[in-house]
Design a protein around this motif. Structure first.
Motif, PDB file in Angstrom:
ATOM      1  N   LEU A  84     -46.532   9.160   1.132  1.00 44.55           N
ATOM      2  CA  LEU A  84     -46.623   9.081  -0.324  1.00 44.55           C
ATOM      3  C   LEU A  84     -45.357   9.518  -1.058  1.00 44.55           C
ATOM      4  O   LEU A  84     -44.914   8.827  -1.988  1.00 44.55           O
ATOM      5  CB  LEU A  84     -47.828   9.902  -0.804  1.00 44.55           C
ATOM      6  N   PRO A  85     -44.703  10.637  -0.673  1.00 46.35           N
ATOM      7  CA  PRO A  85     -43.506  11.062  -1.423  1.00 46.35           C
ATOM      8  C   PRO A  85     -42.322  10.108  -1.296  1.00 46.35           C
ATOM      9  O   PRO A  85     -41.391  10.172  -2.098  1.00 46.35           O
ATOM     10  CB  PRO A  85     -43.146  12.421  -0.798  1.00 46.35           C
ATOM     11  N   LEU A  86     -42.341   9.225  -0.297  1.00 52.22           N
ATOM     12  CA  LEU A  86     -41.226   8.302  -0.090  1.00 52.22           C
ATOM     13  C   LEU A  86     -41.311   7.068  -0.986  1.00 52.22           C
ATOM     14  O   LEU A  86     -40.313   6.398  -1.217  1.00 52.22           O
ATOM     15  CB  LEU A  86     -41.177   7.852   1.374  1.00 52.22           C
ATOM     16  N   LEU A  87     -42.518   6.764  -1.451  1.00 47.04           N
ATOM     17  CA  LEU A  87     -42.741   5.543  -2.231  1.00 47.04           C
ATOM     18  C   LEU A  87     -42.536   5.811  -3.718  1.00 47.04           C
ATOM     19  O   LEU A  87     -42.615   6.956  -4.167  1.00 47.04           O
ATOM     20  CB  LEU A  87     -44.160   5.031  -1.976  1.00 47.04           C
ATOM     21  N   PRO A  88     -42.279   4.743  -4.488  1.00 49.67           N
ATOM     22  CA  PRO A  88     -42.121   4.937  -5.937  1.00 49.67           C
ATOM     23  C   PRO A  88     -43.362   5.603  -6.525  1.00 49.67           C
ATOM     24  O   PRO A  88     -44.488   5.275  -6.147  1.00 49.67           O
ATOM     25  CB  PRO A  88     -41.961   3.511  -6.468  1.00 49.67           C
ATOM     26  N   THR A  89     -43.147   6.526  -7.441  1.00 46.91           N
ATOM     27  CA  THR A  89     -44.258   7.219  -8.094  1.00 46.91           C
ATOM     28  C   THR A  89     -45.029   6.242  -8.971  1.00 46.91           C
ATOM     29  O   THR A  89     -44.437   5.403  -9.657  1.00 46.91           O
ATOM     30  CB  THR A  89     -43.725   8.378  -8.959  1.00 46.91           C
ATOM     31  N   LEU A  90     -46.351   6.357  -8.935  1.00 50.65           N
ATOM     32  CA  LEU A  90     -47.208   5.470  -9.714  1.00 50.65           C
ATOM     33  C   LEU A  90     -47.841   6.218 -10.880  1.00 50.65           C
ATOM     34  O   LEU A  90     -48.067   7.427 -10.804  1.00 50.65           O
ATOM     35  CB  LEU A  90     -48.326   4.904  -8.828  1.00 50.65           C
TER      36      LEU A  90
END
Length: 197
Positions: free
Chosen positions: A154-160
């Motif tokens: 989760l921390p690697l992906l763009p924040t939603l």
């Protein structure tokens, strides 16, 4: 050499130096991080979706904490129907553009590559959430099971925004509208194949 000739030469040299300096200055460009641009474009597309869904959410009425479970479910269904109707022409890749998909797939592959073998062999989490389901953009997401999304990923992906979350089904990465329970966009082949075995 006459003073006037010297002045003319110095003037020409000064002008040439100034022009060279200007050319050098013009040639200086800031280095742009392409990943930053990809994330910015992704966020812009997500924000456009959230703007639409929030406008539709306002039209179906506010979510009141005093509502019963049936009333909450009914509102969720109304919102889902409104979103699906408003996005009739929605296609895969409108948010996960080819550039964003390629970059995100690389991040996921790298993260799975760092996992110990024992974790990869005992996969019982989100990847097996709906093993027989093929996701389609702008449809309802089956909610029989909502497994925990891999915390390390989760921390690697763009924040939603708070209205949307990531899900993994088989090898798909999915953007899911939490309240409406609709599939906003999908990214096939997001998860490395060997981890799905």
């Amino acid at each position: 050499m006459a003073p006037t000739q010297r002045r003319a030469i110095f003037t020409r040299l000064g002008l040439a130096g100034m022009l060279a300096g200007m050319a050098f200055g013009c040639g200086k460009t800031e280095r742009v991080d392409p990943n930053k641009e990809i994330f910015a474009d992704f966020s812009k597309r997500v924000d456009a979706y959230v703007h639409l869904r929030n406008r539709l959410a306002d039209s179906v009425g506010p979510l009141d904490p005093k509502m019963s479970q049936n009333e909450i479910a009914s509102r969720s269904t109304k919102l889902a129907n409104a979103i699906i109707a408003a996005r009739q022409g929605a296609k895969q890749g409108e948010i996960f553009t080819p550039e964003a998909a390629a970059f995100v797939a690389t991040l996921i592959k790298q993260e799975y590559g760092r996992r110990p073998a024992r974790i990869l062999e005992s996969r019982g989490d989100a990847q097996d959430e709906l093993p027989n389901f093929t996701p389609v953009v702008n449809t309802v997401y089956p909610t029989g099971v909502l497994a925990t999304f891999p915390a390390s990923l989760l921390p690697l992906l763009p924040t939603l925004p708070k209205e949307i979350e990531y899900r993994i089904v088989s090898r798909y990465l999915i953007l899911r509208d939490i309240e409406a329970n609709t599939i906003v966009d999908i990214m096939p082949n997001a998860v490395p194949e060997e981890t799905g075995k």
